[in-house]
Design a protein around this motif. Sequence first.
Motif, PDB file in Angstrom:
ATOM      1  N   GLY A 194      -5.076  -2.214   1.543  1.00  0.00           N
ATOM      2  CA  GLY A 194      -5.374  -2.480   0.308  1.00  0.00           C
ATOM      3  C   GLY A 194      -5.955  -3.546  -0.225  1.00  0.00           C
TER       4      GLY A 194
ATOM      5  N   SER B 200       0.864  -1.132   0.018  1.00  0.00           N
ATOM      6  CA  SER B 200       0.070   0.008  -0.002  1.00  0.00           C
ATOM      7  C   SER B 200       0.911   1.213   0.093  1.00  0.00           C
ATOM      8  CB  SER B 200      -0.796   0.128   1.307  1.00  0.00           C
ATOM      9  OG  SER B 200      -1.510   1.178   1.307  1.00  0.00           O
TER      10      SER B 200
ATOM     11  N   SER C 112       1.745  -1.968   4.716  1.00  0.00           N
ATOM     12  CA  SER C 112       1.022  -0.525   4.625  1.00  0.00           C
ATOM     13  C   SER C 112       1.965   0.509   4.257  1.00  0.00           C
ATOM     14  CB  SER C 112       0.393  -0.466   6.184  1.00  0.00           C
ATOM     15  OG  SER C 112       1.568   0.108   7.150  1.00  0.00           O
TER      16      SER C 112
ATOM     17  N   ARG D  13       1.537  -8.226   3.536  1.00  0.00           N
ATOM     18  CA  ARG D  13       0.919  -6.950   3.224  1.00  0.00           C
ATOM     19  C   ARG D  13       1.627  -5.961   3.574  1.00  0.00           C
ATOM     20  NH1 ARG D  13      -3.857 -10.381   2.523  1.00  0.00           N
ATOM     21  NH2 ARG D  13      -4.894  -9.909   0.675  1.00  0.00           N
TER      22      ARG D  13
ATOM     23  N   CYS E  29      -7.692   8.652  -0.237  1.00  0.00           N
ATOM     24  CA  CYS E  29      -8.477   8.128  -1.535  1.00  0.00           C
ATOM     25  C   CYS E  29      -9.269   9.206  -2.046  1.00  0.00           C
ATOM     26  CB  CYS E  29      -9.187   6.797  -0.998  1.00  0.00           C
ATOM     27  SG  CYS E  29      -9.986   6.535  -2.572  1.00  0.00           S
TER      28      CYS E  29
ATOM     29  N   ASP F  10      -2.617   5.959   2.362  1.00  0.00           N
ATOM     30  CA  ASP F  10      -3.830   5.451   3.072  1.00  0.00           C
ATOM     31  C   ASP F  10      -5.143   6.471   2.639  1.00  0.00           C
ATOM     32  OD1 ASP F  10      -2.623   7.690   4.405  1.00  0.00           O
ATOM     33  OD2 ASP F  10      -3.404   7.310   6.177  1.00  0.00           O
TER      34      ASP F  10
ATOM     35  N   GLU G  15      -6.009   4.832  -2.613  1.00  0.00           N
ATOM     36  CA  GLU G  15      -5.770   4.847  -4.083  1.00  0.00           C
ATOM     37  C   GLU G  15      -4.413   5.049  -4.522  1.00  0.00           C
ATOM     38  OE1 GLU G  15      -7.706   4.203  -6.597  1.00  0.00           O
ATOM     39  OE2 GLU G  15      -5.901   4.849  -7.778  1.00  0.00           O
ATOM     40  N   PRO G  16      -3.910   3.912  -4.912  1.00  0.00           N
ATOM     41  CA  PRO G  16      -2.470   4.131  -5.262  1.00  0.00           C
ATOM     42  C   PRO G  16      -2.002   5.483  -6.077  1.00  0.00           C
ATOM     43  CG  PRO G  16      -3.309   2.202  -6.207  1.00  0.00           C
ATOM     44  CD  PRO G  16      -4.344   2.923  -5.539  1.00  0.00           C
TER      45      PRO G  16
ATOM     46  N   THR H 125      -6.678  -0.257  -8.236  1.00  0.00           N
ATOM     47  CA  THR H 125      -7.230   0.948  -8.647  1.00  0.00           C
ATOM     48  C   THR H 125      -8.708   1.437  -8.665  1.00  0.00           C
ATOM     49  OG1 THR H 125      -6.760   3.084  -9.666  1.00  0.00           O
ATOM     50  CG2 THR H 125      -6.529   0.915 -10.915  1.00  0.00           C
TER      51      THR H 125
ATOM     52  N   SER I  34      -8.390   0.437   4.036  1.00  0.00           N
ATOM     53  CA  SER I  34      -7.622   1.448   3.090  1.00  0.00           C
ATOM     54  C   SER I  34      -6.177   1.566   3.633  1.00  0.00           C
ATOM     55  CB  SER I  34      -8.494   2.796   3.565  1.00  0.00           C
ATOM     56  OG  SER I  34      -8.474   2.978   4.850  1.00  0.00           O
TER      57      SER I  34
ATOM     58  N   THR J 170      -0.994  -1.039  -4.402  1.00  0.00           N
ATOM     59  CA  THR J 170      -2.464  -0.701  -3.940  1.00  0.00           C
ATOM     60  C   THR J 170      -2.454   0.586  -2.801  1.00  0.00           C
ATOM     61  OG1 THR J 170      -4.591  -1.679  -2.829  1.00  0.00           O
ATOM     62  CG2 THR J 170      -2.592  -2.804  -2.079  1.00  0.00           C
ATOM     63  N   GLY J 171      -3.518   0.490  -2.240  1.00  0.00           N
ATOM     64  CA  GLY J 171      -3.789   1.600  -1.336  1.00  0.00           C
ATOM     65  C   GLY J 171      -4.787   1.526  -0.181  1.00  0.00           C
TER      66      GLY J 171
END
Length: 339
Positions: A338, A20, A272, A270, A25, A23, A78-79, A105, A335, A75-76
Amino acid sequence: MAMKPLTDTLGRPLRDFRISVTDRCNFRCTYCMPAEIFGPDYHFLDKSELLSFEEIVRLVKVFRKTAGIEKVRITGGEPLMRKDLDKLIAMISDVAGIDDLAMTTNGSLLPLHAQRLKDAGLKRVTVSLDTLDEERFQRINGRGVSVKKVLQGMEAAEKAGLGVKVNMVVQKGLNDGDILEMARFFKGSGRILRFIEFMDVGNSNGWKMDQVFTKQQIFDTINFETPIEPIEPRYKGEVATRYRYSGSNEEIGIISSITDSFCSYCNRARLSAEGKLYTCLFASKGHDLRSLLRKSEDNEEITKAIEGIWRSRTDRYSDERSSSKSASREKIEMSHIGG
Ligand code: SAM
Ligand code: SF4
Ligand code: SF4
């Protein structure tokens, strides 16, 4: 590179690394970042708290060396809200052995960035779209963004030469009535549509079991109109159950974390945006790698930490979901890590 896999207490190898990069978006999807909670007063990470591109790439190299990872997904949040993301993509795609570099996305910013991302080495995007109904989509994304914008994002990605898949989170009573329209729209488009059961990630989306439109119900809905049949998984642990429309090569997938969990194969780590490592989507806490990165230039300690974390991993939240052990647990927000 043939190397001994790094395995956890249940014999699951670490194969897939999801990063991610922010954070933040530009959407406020009701099931992920509800606007009432992620409002103007919400404290997002400061820039200094985010891992830098150099720090992220250093970790990719360590994960490659320690566990032999070949797949990375950005990812995010929103990346595409992260500035100069194409630079990070170029840096990761330069790491020897990373053969599959993908991104998840919401698609809205792809028209601005798709070509640069492709040129930097991105291979594929998964674009999230939960309905084709304008009014409903705008309500779900919480920011009034139109379906058109997301479809334009998919077109821009394809034009740039990126592979495109589509994720639809299905919520009973909200958009289960849109499954067939989505299936018809994407059939024959070259974009594989995957339906995702609504999950109890985080603590802010008010998830209830009766909001889950199950894998079986999704299957029945599509199969009733056009028969579908299962396809053999490409590898053990494939997250989506794949189907084809009978008599064709047209594919769809269903991701069923709730009613048909796949913990026994889960091979995902994953990271963050602030550099915490999570070994489960439903984890309560992450392991701080940022302080190790910032403490020393030497990777020895980080390598040992990653090995130790993965070797002692016991996560199987979805298998245990209904037990009292899981019911009251604090969980990381989607979020932050992601999906
Ligand atoms: N912003 C990007 C996007 O929406 O694609 C990337 C991050 S988003 C958290 C990753 C994926 O998680 C999306 O496909 C989204 O629909 C899915 N997701 C978020 N909350 C979910 C939930 N409660 N249940 C199932 N899927 C969820
Ligand atoms: Fe943003 Fe993606 Fe979450 Fe929607 S699902 S709020 S687009 S991070
Ligand atoms: Fe993996 Fe956790 Fe999901 Fe199970 S619940 S599949 S361990 S992320």
